[in-house]
Motif scaffolding. Sequence first.
Motif, PDB file in Angstrom:
ATOM      1  N   MET C  76       1.264   7.725  -2.913  1.00 30.31           N
ATOM      2  CA  MET C  76       1.143   6.848  -1.759  1.00 30.31           C
ATOM      3  C   MET C  76      -0.264   7.026  -1.198  1.00 30.31           C
ATOM      4  SD  MET C  76       4.136   6.493   0.997  1.00 30.31           S
ATOM      5  CE  MET C  76       5.144   5.212   0.299  1.00 30.31           C
ATOM      6  N   CYS C  82      -2.084   4.535   8.395  1.00 27.98           N
ATOM      7  CA  CYS C  82      -1.351   3.570   7.574  1.00 27.98           C
ATOM      8  C   CYS C  82       0.125   3.920   7.510  1.00 27.98           C
ATOM      9  CB  CYS C  82      -1.943   3.481   6.177  1.00 27.98           C
ATOM     10  SG  CYS C  82      -1.574   4.901   5.141  1.00 27.98           S
ATOM     11  N   LYS C  84       1.504   6.688   5.937  1.00 28.54           N
ATOM     12  CA  LYS C  84       1.973   7.364   4.734  1.00 28.54           C
ATOM     13  C   LYS C  84       2.600   8.721   5.047  1.00 28.54           C
ATOM     14  CE  LYS C  84      -2.699   8.948   3.334  1.00 28.54           C
ATOM     15  NZ  LYS C  84      -3.414   8.743   4.605  1.00 28.54           N
ATOM     16  N   THR C  87       5.953   8.178   6.660  1.00 25.74           N
ATOM     17  CA  THR C  87       6.943   7.830   5.640  1.00 25.74           C
ATOM     18  C   THR C  87       7.485   9.090   4.982  1.00 25.74           C
ATOM     19  OG1 THR C  87       5.745   5.775   5.234  1.00 25.74           O
ATOM     20  CG2 THR C  87       7.322   6.461   3.563  1.00 25.74           C
ATOM     21  N   ASP C 209       2.561  16.133   1.205  1.00 20.71           N
ATOM     22  CA  ASP C 209       1.724  15.376   2.134  1.00 20.71           C
ATOM     23  C   ASP C 209       0.307  15.940   2.115  1.00 20.71           C
ATOM     24  OD1 ASP C 209       0.661  13.866   4.106  1.00 20.71           O
ATOM     25  OD2 ASP C 209       1.958  14.572   5.713  1.00 20.71           O
ATOM     26  N   ILE C 241       1.563  12.073  -1.365  1.00 22.96           N
ATOM     27  CA  ILE C 241       0.827  11.331  -0.339  1.00 22.96           C
ATOM     28  C   ILE C 241      -0.590  11.869  -0.259  1.00 22.96           C
ATOM     29  CG2 ILE C 241       0.744  10.803   2.118  1.00 22.96           C
ATOM     30  CD1 ILE C 241       3.843  11.427   2.067  1.00 22.96           C
ATOM     31  N   HIS C 243      -5.084  10.645   0.440  1.00 20.13           N
ATOM     32  CA  HIS C 243      -6.042   9.575   0.690  1.00 20.13           C
ATOM     33  C   HIS C 243      -7.036   9.449  -0.465  1.00 20.13           C
ATOM     34  CE1 HIS C 243      -8.268  13.113   1.982  1.00 20.13           C
ATOM     35  NE2 HIS C 243      -9.348  12.430   1.696  1.00 20.13           N
ATOM     36  N   MET C 258      -0.698   1.642   1.064  1.00 18.43           N
ATOM     37  CA  MET C 258      -0.222   1.291   2.404  1.00 18.43           C
ATOM     38  C   MET C 258      -1.375   0.885   3.306  1.00 18.43           C
ATOM     39  SD  MET C 258       2.896   3.828   3.439  1.00 18.43           S
ATOM     40  CE  MET C 258       3.346   2.837   4.865  1.00 18.43           C
ATOM     41  N   ILE C 263       3.568  -1.453   2.984  1.00 20.06           N
ATOM     42  CA  ILE C 263       3.080  -1.362   1.611  1.00 20.06           C
ATOM     43  C   ILE C 263       2.476  -2.713   1.265  1.00 20.06           C
ATOM     44  CG2 ILE C 263       3.752  -1.154  -0.807  1.00 20.06           C
ATOM     45  CD1 ILE C 263       5.796   0.895  -0.018  1.00 20.06           C
TER      46      ILE C 263
END
Lengths: 327, 353, 383
Positions: C76, C82, C84, C87, C209, C241, C243, C258, C263
């Motif tokens: 993600m 965003c 993520k 989520t 994450d 998740i 970036h 996202m 999404i």
Amino acid sequence: MLRFLTRRVLGAVVIILAISFITYLLFFVLPTDPAQLACGKNCSNKVLVAQIHHRMGLDLPVYQQYWDYMRGIFVGRHMPDGQNCAAPCFGFSFANDQPIWPLISDRYPTTLSLAVGGSAAFLIIGVGLGMLSAWQQGKSFDRVASSISLIGNSVQIYFIGPLAIALFADNLGWFDHGHDPTWSSDPVGSLNGLVLPCLVMSVIFWSNYSRQTRSLMVEQLSEDHIRTARAKGMSSKYVFYRYALRGAAASIITIFGIDLGSVLGGAIITEATFGLHGLGTLAVNAVYQLDLPLEMAVMLISATAIVVFNIVVDACYALIDPRIRLA
Amino acid sequence: MTTLTKPEAEPRPQESEHFLSVRDLYVQFATEDGTVKAVDGLSFDLDRGKTLGIVGESGSGKSVTNLAILGLHNPRNTTIAGEIVLDGQELTGASTKTLEKLRGKKMAMVFQDSLTALSPYYTVGRQIAEPYMKHLGASKKEARDRAIEMLGKVGIPQPQTRVDDYPHQFSGGMRQRAMIAMALVCNPDLVIADEPTTALDVTVQAQILDLLKDLQQETGTAIILITHDLGVIANTADDVVVMYAGRAVERGTVRDILKTPEHPYAWGLLGSIPRLSASVDVPLAPIPGSPPSLLNPPSGCPFHPRCTFAGEVGGDRCATERPVLPEGRGSACHLTPEQKRDIFIQQVQPRLR
Amino acid sequence: MSEQVTLDQPEDTAPEPAKDGASGAGAGGGETLLEVSGLQKYFPIHGGFIVKRRVGDVRAVDGVDFSIAAGESLGMVGESGCGKSTTGRLVTRLLEPTGGKITYAGQDITHRSRKELAPIRSEIQMIFQDPYASLNPRQTVGSIVSAPMEINDINPSGGREKRVRELLEIVGLNPEHYNRFPHEFSGGQRQRIGVARALALDPKLIVADEPVSALDVSIQAQVVNLLQRVQKELGIAFLFIAHDLAIVRHFSQRIAVMYLGKIVEIGDRASIYERPRHPYTHALLSAAPEADPDDDGRERIRLAGDVPSPINPPSGCRFRTRCWKAQDKCATEEPPLVQIGGNVAGHLTACHFPEEPTITARKEDIVLDPALAAIEEAAEETP
């Protein structure tokens, strides 16, 4: 900013009302019949007590009593027995049946002067010392100053008060002994009489403020934005005063706001130590004599003063920190 | 540019020919646990209008080096030795007054975290205007106009009104732009950007890096770009110094470093980052172990405890003898040039595809 | 350095990595483990004059659908704000969803209470970004890693301590360090402790994450390799998740992009990275820094400004305020997440005016940033 202030003022009004109601309940509703107290310690005349009871309006419902009391403060009131009490009316003293307000208006200048003067003294001395220590961080001045602060932190007003009188007033004759101010008739003398009490009172506070200021300044000086300012070519002095002090000031003001109650307490002890006639001695006597209306009035006025000064402190904070002002 | 492209050129030109010349720089901090050798004998040159990338991980000394150039280290616990010559002027022994006159005017800095690096108590405009007033003697009004001009130049919309905003009213990307405006307000000859995009989102990072590059082309300023991200230097730097444990371990053009690196640490860095175009079936090739403590750095070559190829060097030279970084293009490693070439072609390059 | 041995040469022991596409297509591949539909999370904003009241919402996640098959890794990506991370926290039920549905292994867990979640908690684990903050400094590694077993009252054969030592060995830490404290470890090693803790209960799904973004580059690769080995050898599904587009690509068979709580594009790795359709995916890929001085072949897209606030997101398509293709329709009509013509199955895009499925350089760069555009235009005029 206006929004911020309005919100704080409205909040303060709610707080003051709550304080007044709770104090009223504590003083006039919960304990034994105030009429009994008003009658005196050895009063056993049931009829007289009942009379007083009625005269004080204690036979009315509590909310009515409270309403009358609060209303009296703003517009004055006629007591049930026909006595007239001009605004601001806090009722009549149990001890001598005099209206309360003149007693207080006679005394509060002393306490207020002490609180303001003492605060000014400890803020100037404490913050100043703290700044110097931060500037001289790690050098001998810093170490000496922190030792002195430690000593200052451990002394008491009633201990250094008499010492200071003996040294600075009796021996050296630098200052007056300390007397109640009469600002309108003798401003210079009033000032002179306050110097010693204010300085003595400041001792217990400035040591704390110098230590807090030092650590706040040291913390601020290690912030990234200080480094940025230095990287722009700003001189250390400029950065120290414009950047670091501004950041530290916000925190110092917050600490001061929390300390307001202690400042009032300090002023009352100082009054006693120097034999001044302020609200403190008035309140202490009221407690001895179980003079409920007087106690109530002193309490209400002090609480209001603290709340009002807190708003001033908050406003200063908001002026210093735009993140609060513009939030 | 430095003389990197022609290594066997005639005797090295005089240091004064380079706009910035750092020679044998040592920076040490006294701490309670001992002396931290943050920078340990570093040399590099930078010419006007060029960009030098300094790449390294945390604790490699890359940020410390640049604070030392500006004289922003804490003088109480820091000792500095070596030469820093900026445009013919020696900086290591310079007085505070001299440095204050240079900072912000001749050399400026862009910091990483724009939220903490800008003062929350003053407007963005005032913070940009300050050095302009100090260094050029401009009036408040002139400085404010200049701040508006600079904000517009770095792409802040409605600069006339945003000039009176406080940093917290700006977004992260806008704050970084304001910081660049602040660094460039006096048209400095050298800008040091310390991880200028690390705290930013990917798309904003690309905007800011391009902005720095475009502004450089317009103004001709020299840039030192400090980063841990090899991707950041790929399109921005001309020359690159790779730092490890306070030392420069490799130096070359950006193409040299990314395409034909020589030092095992540089190989490791390149092998550690996945690429958008690489095969996904090949696992990454990380460097084993962790970066060393600078309180007690390894003897000899500081990288030898983590180096996969230390065994290829005869005896225990890697552990005992400190390899020298030659002037110009080169690496501080005991492997012979042939070994470096062979290992790179046979073992490293295939993984980078 | 002995502890690294097990980790840094995982390729010798690792089984054949799954090929692109084979395990892709999410629900189509293995059996669906996690299914999320219409997921929403609004964080209320309180404010108002005198009396506090709800004045708005941060729409962190606003209608998200995806599924993860057993053993599959869904990456993600997206920029700050965003949604993520939110989520991820919703899926692990660290947060209570505002709306939508989360189905795990056929059971609806959207609004389950703590107690009802207990049997599933052991199967869904989380790895956090900050290896410094996510470990209790006063607990030994042994008690940190065995805590999940204790809480769920699980007694593996041979005892918990034996199991913990095994786990430490799996993540490449020295089992002898059982009694050490987190501060005695480096950042990378701490993240390994976090992984060991997540593995303690034999999870089926790990939500990671930003598991490596706080680490140094050379350490990142160690942890990525460890996670990859864990995923492949133990067959654990991942919601990964991050970036960093390159790391997500390296780790995940399927990718979801996202933007502002939605999404905007989802599909197989190869399809998303080589044949993206959503303009935002194009912009993201174009902006990703690549350590290659020769990658001039990529398109250059420079957006203007930052991501708008999720408090009051743009109407219609949320990306339209920064999009070069935006038209009136984009403001009024929210584009559905659908398979558009030319895309492979499972590649869904939410865009009214999708881009060409290529990432090679265009005739003209797309430069929306006003400052860049101005300088570059001026430079072109006076060469």
